[in-house]
Motif scaffolding. Sequence first.
Motif, short mmCIF file in Angstrom:
data_model
loop_
_atom_site.label_atom_id
_atom_site.label_comp_id
_atom_site.label_asym_id
_atom_site.label_seq_id
_atom_site.Cartn_x
_atom_site.Cartn_y
_atom_site.Cartn_z
N LYS A 281 8.85 -12.16 -11.61
CA LYS A 281 8.91 -11.54 -10.28
C LYS A 281 8.61 -10.04 -10.37
CE LYS A 281 12.20 -10.92 -6.53
NZ LYS A 281 13.48 -11.33 -5.99
N SER A 282 7.71 -9.54 -9.55
CA SER A 282 7.53 -8.08 -9.47
C SER A 282 7.47 -7.65 -8.01
CB SER A 282 6.25 -7.55 -10.11
OG SER A 282 5.61 -8.45 -10.87
N GLN A 283 8.13 -6.53 -7.77
CA GLN A 283 8.13 -6.00 -6.42
C GLN A 283 7.22 -4.78 -6.33
OE1 GLN A 283 12.26 -6.44 -6.30
NE2 GLN A 283 12.21 -7.34 -4.25
N PHE A 300 -2.92 -5.30 -5.70
CA PHE A 300 -1.46 -5.43 -5.81
C PHE A 300 -1.00 -4.45 -6.87
CE2 PHE A 300 2.13 -7.17 -8.29
CZ PHE A 300 3.10 -6.99 -7.32
N THR A 301 0.03 -3.69 -6.55
CA THR A 301 0.58 -2.76 -7.54
C THR A 301 2.10 -2.79 -7.52
OG1 THR A 301 0.76 -0.46 -8.21
CG2 THR A 301 0.38 -0.83 -5.88
N THR A 302 2.69 -2.65 -8.69
CA THR A 302 4.15 -2.53 -8.76
C THR A 302 4.53 -1.05 -8.72
OG1 THR A 302 3.83 -2.70 -11.13
CG2 THR A 302 4.75 -4.61 -10.03
N VAL A 382 -8.26 -7.54 -15.90
CA VAL A 382 -7.75 -7.90 -14.57
C VAL A 382 -8.04 -9.39 -14.35
CG1 VAL A 382 -7.88 -7.46 -12.10
CG2 VAL A 382 -8.08 -5.57 -13.72
N LEU A 383 -6.97 -10.11 -14.02
CA LEU A 383 -7.09 -11.57 -13.90
C LEU A 383 -7.22 -11.95 -12.43
CD1 LEU A 383 -4.19 -12.43 -16.34
CD2 LEU A 383 -6.62 -12.27 -16.88
N MET A 384 -8.06 -12.94 -12.19
CA MET A 384 -8.31 -13.34 -10.81
C MET A 384 -7.09 -14.04 -10.20
SD MET A 384 -10.35 -12.89 -8.50
CE MET A 384 -9.75 -13.23 -6.87
N GLY A 385 -6.35 -14.76 -11.03
CA GLY A 385 -5.27 -15.57 -10.48
C GLY A 385 -3.99 -14.82 -10.20
N TYR A 386 -3.94 -13.54 -10.48
CA TYR A 386 -2.69 -12.80 -10.28
C TYR A 386 -2.86 -11.76 -9.20
CZ TYR A 386 1.61 -10.36 -11.21
OH TYR A 386 2.85 -9.80 -11.05
N GLY A 387 -1.84 -11.57 -8.38
CA GLY A 387 -1.91 -10.58 -7.31
C GLY A 387 -3.13 -10.87 -6.44
C1 ANZ Z 1 -0.92 0.68 -10.53
C2 ANZ Z 1 -0.05 0.91 -11.69
C3 ANZ Z 1 0.39 2.11 -12.23
C4 ANZ Z 1 0.36 -0.27 -12.25
C5 ANZ Z 1 1.22 2.06 -13.34
C6 ANZ Z 1 1.19 -0.36 -13.34
C7 ANZ Z 1 1.62 0.86 -13.91
P1 ANZ Z 1 3.50 -6.99 -13.20
O1 ANZ Z 1 4.66 -6.10 -13.48
O2 ANZ Z 1 3.17 -7.93 -14.28
O3 ANZ Z 1 3.57 -7.63 -11.83
N1 ANZ Z 1 -2.15 -5.71 -11.93
C8 ANZ Z 1 -2.09 -6.15 -10.67
N2 ANZ Z 1 -2.85 -7.24 -10.50
C9 ANZ Z 1 -3.39 -7.50 -11.69
C10 ANZ Z 1 -4.29 -8.48 -12.16
N3 ANZ Z 1 -4.78 -9.42 -11.35
N4 ANZ Z 1 -4.65 -8.47 -13.46
C11 ANZ Z 1 -4.16 -7.52 -14.29
N5 ANZ Z 1 -3.34 -6.56 -13.90
C12 ANZ Z 1 -2.95 -6.53 -12.62
O4 ANZ Z 1 2.21 -6.03 -13.17
C13 ANZ Z 1 1.71 -5.50 -11.98
C14 ANZ Z 1 0.79 -4.39 -12.35
O5 ANZ Z 1 -0.28 -4.94 -13.12
C15 ANZ Z 1 0.21 -3.72 -11.12
O6 ANZ Z 1 0.73 -2.42 -10.93
C16 ANZ Z 1 -1.24 -3.49 -11.53
O7 ANZ Z 1 -1.23 -2.20 -12.12
C17 ANZ Z 1 -1.51 -4.54 -12.55
F1 ANZ Z 1 1.67 3.19 -13.86
O8 ANZ Z 1 -0.86 -0.75 -10.30
B1 ANZ Z 1 -0.26 -1.44 -11.45
#
Ligand code: ANZ
Length: 936
Positions: A281-283, A300-302, A382-387
């Motif tokens: 789970k990530s918010q 999608f970003t956490t 970056v994976l297509m199936g996530y977020g």
């Molecule tokens: C900007 C950012 C800044 C991020 C930062 C992280 C750190 P979890 O925790 O696993 O949910 N992300 C989002 N979609 C993705 C995808 N389809 N494939 C690969 N990476 C993806 O991870 C969520 C974080 O993984 C998201 O937050 C995004 O990068 C990346 F200092 O956004 B983050």
Amino acid sequence: MFYDHQQIEKKWQKYWEDNKTYKTSDSTDKPKFYVLDMFPYPSGAGLHVGHPLGYIASDIYARFKRHQGFNVLHPVGYDSFGLPAEQYAIQTGTHPAITTEQNITRYEEQLRKIGFSFDWSREVRTSDASYYKWTQWIFIQLFHSWYNKDSDKAESIETLIKHFEEKGTEGLNANQNEELNFTSEEWKNSSEIKKEEILLNYRLAFRAETTVNWCPALGTVLANDEIKDGKSERGGYPVFQKKMMQWSMRISAYSERLLQGLKTLDWPQPLKDAQEYWIGKSQGAQVRFATENGETIEIFTTRPDTIFGATFMVLAPENPLVQNLTTQEQKTEVDQYIEETSKKTERDRMADVKNVSGAFTGSYAINPFTCKNIPVYISDYVLMGYGTGAVMAVPAHDERDHRFAKKFNLEIIKVVESDVDVQEEAYDSKDSVCVNSDFLNGLNYKDAKSKIIAEIENKGIGHGTTNYRQRDAIFSRQRYWGEPVPIYYKDGMPYTLPNSALPLELPEVEKYLPTEDGDPPLGNAKTFAWDEANQKVVDTDLIDDKTVFPLELSTMPGWAGSSWYFLRYMDPNDDAVFAKKELTDYWGQVDLYIGGSEHATGHLLYSRFWNMFLKDRGYIEQNEPFQKLINQGMILGMSAFVYRIDGTNQYVSKNLIGEYKTQAIHVDVSLLKGTTDELDTEAFKSWRPDYADAEFILEDGKYITGREVEKMSKSKYNVVNPDDICNEYGADGLRLYEMFLGPLEQSKPWNTQGLSGVYGFLKKFWNLYFDGDNFSVSDEEPTKEEYKILHTLIKKVNFDIENFSFNTSVSSFMIAVNELQKLKCNKRNILQPLAVVISPYAPHICEEVWNLLGNNASIEFEPFPTLDESYLIEDEIDYPVSFNGKMKFKIKLAADLGKEEVEKIMMENEDVKRFLGDKSVKNFIFVPKKIINIVI
Ligand code: ANZ
């Protein structure tokens, strides 16, 4: 008296079978207790001594609970669909049903020999049509259900149709593949096919184009947990990514409930952690970035708080936006990169963090907060199936983005202080603050996150959201030996068979391989089409797509049958329902489930999901299937090695290797002499033609093998067959020994040498009941000392079993029997309850002495002896006597003396007088049963 374990064990196993001793009734006043083992896949190799470890533990517990007056359900069955029997069929043409039947027969023989108290009448086999009829039925229920996020449960598809009829998609809060928007008018005016297409978007069992792990050598799709290091777990064949139309199960709808439910379960923490991680789970937030050419990229970003540092964007190469964003100049590079990515599995892509790669699309997006143009790349990280399959890249605060920026020379702007290590999560600390943007300056993580999400929502470019890593589970397998999916196709749309047509039986095929057109093996079946008008399965030739339609050709995955078998045991032979509600109500949850930790994110998630679904639809009451779970450790093998001198057929004994250049070769442990490390060289020579003229360099006339602890496996020639142990030391010996090896949850090596110890114990125990060759038990009242031995044991065993500490019970048995033997105790009032206490562990020998003691019924339902603490109370205490806190001597005093009496005795004691000399006592400290301290 000679302890003839073979005769005794045979006799009681027959007695239990003839008298159906362990057959469980469903109607009793007793409280229920459900003890379950993870059922085995019956492989061709049979059982080795590692397999029964968990079964022995659960059997002891089941027997103990019967002694405690519970109505115990302790069933067994077989997870009998699966790849090995099918691979064997491909190689040899033997029908998998035949191989499976043979293997089950062998398993059952082996299991019966160990004396398990299974209710054999409840046996289930997932490959029996009478069983998979209900697996198919559950599939149909899933197909006709959708997930309503408002009621937070699965509902009948009828309630969804009603919603569409009344309001279209307005106000709908569903778990779905794609967000759809239509009015009730539009719904009503849609064709039947269109409506079906829409409903498929919401069904819990649905079809969708998915990227799958395709294994050409096995001709099937594999689940992530069926792949190890990019290869199939079975067979080690390469696995590729491929897009295919597949059946899927909407487990993602249950992510939050699967997570919350964990809190209510008594499971090992590592197992809960594994599920929690898997669900992932990530918010965070979903944010839309505009691009220069009018497309919108949703990410999608956490870490929305880092948006001021987003200096470029990265899309998954499969993201459909890539086509429109790629400029003419960049097209070749981008296409080439996409092609390269398709060769990698998702796992490889995630694992390979060092080698960043990617391509520039030529387009720019606009950072909605800095308003700067930022370049858009594609990359396989970056994976297509996530977020959403796209990220805003923040190279100063995300490790992967950082590497990418370095490689492609992109801008890096730090926006958070104390987050400098570009380590994700490193930044949860309270004193980290935002910098470099007037909007967030000085705010900590939490506040910054909330403020920015509020602003994103305010700007109308996105919203706060929760994401789960867990994906929907792909359900189709292009295999023969599995449950047929009860679906036929009309105008390209799937329809379920009526319940009356179940089971849809697995058809006969001539070949178990895919067809020439690449259809799954069921495509070879001559009779496998659905005649809608006559409601029956007919010849495939008759398909006309008017009244006779093709049936689904893929089968269900291995996890289908095992996702609900624990419910079938409650009512195994019912032909009208999968299990009657009154019985699932009575048996409820599995109270104790024992099995391997390898099922953490497969079986144990899928079965929780199906269980929750069946509860939602009102078929069962309990939310979680397995209340307490224990993972048994592995029993490791003691492999044996011979040392071949390079380039020769000469073998040197272990301690003479010295300067020789040798190669260590596994030899079968059955080729060793007795329980020693010495090789039977003649047996070795006749083992394999290669070794027929082997020569040996011996030490003291012996060939000593090297020994090493490894996983027990046929391929390492270190397996020990429980049948051999049962013949030599008895099932009781095997049971005691497996428990004696060490704590249940730990892995431990098997060492046959230790067996003689427990066997010696059994003989000693046996002889307590005999005087020479005569059974001899006296009715004389036992002494206090004898009672104390018995009750100490009762207390210990009660505690041990409730705490699953089976190994320590075995040592206590040994101590008690030794002490009783020393006292030459043969009194009925001791030996009768003693047999009951030991019987869960060693049921055969205990039944025999119980019978000799003159009891006609089985020992199994005899109440467990009650503990009488009064026997454990010490009569005398050996008090340490101290002067000013320094211990000087010890004195035995009656345990029930009070302070005054003790003080009086002490003041008259010669030793005390001597230590006192002419000093007077300032204080007399007395702690009952513990200390006497005289302050002078
Ligand atoms: C900007 C950012 C800044 C991020 C930062 C992280 C750190 P979890 O925790 O696993 O949910 N992300 C989002 N979609 C993705 C995808 N389809 N494939 C690969 N990476 C993806 O991870 C969520 C974080 O993984 C998201 O937050 C995004 O990068 C990346 F200092 O956004 B983050």
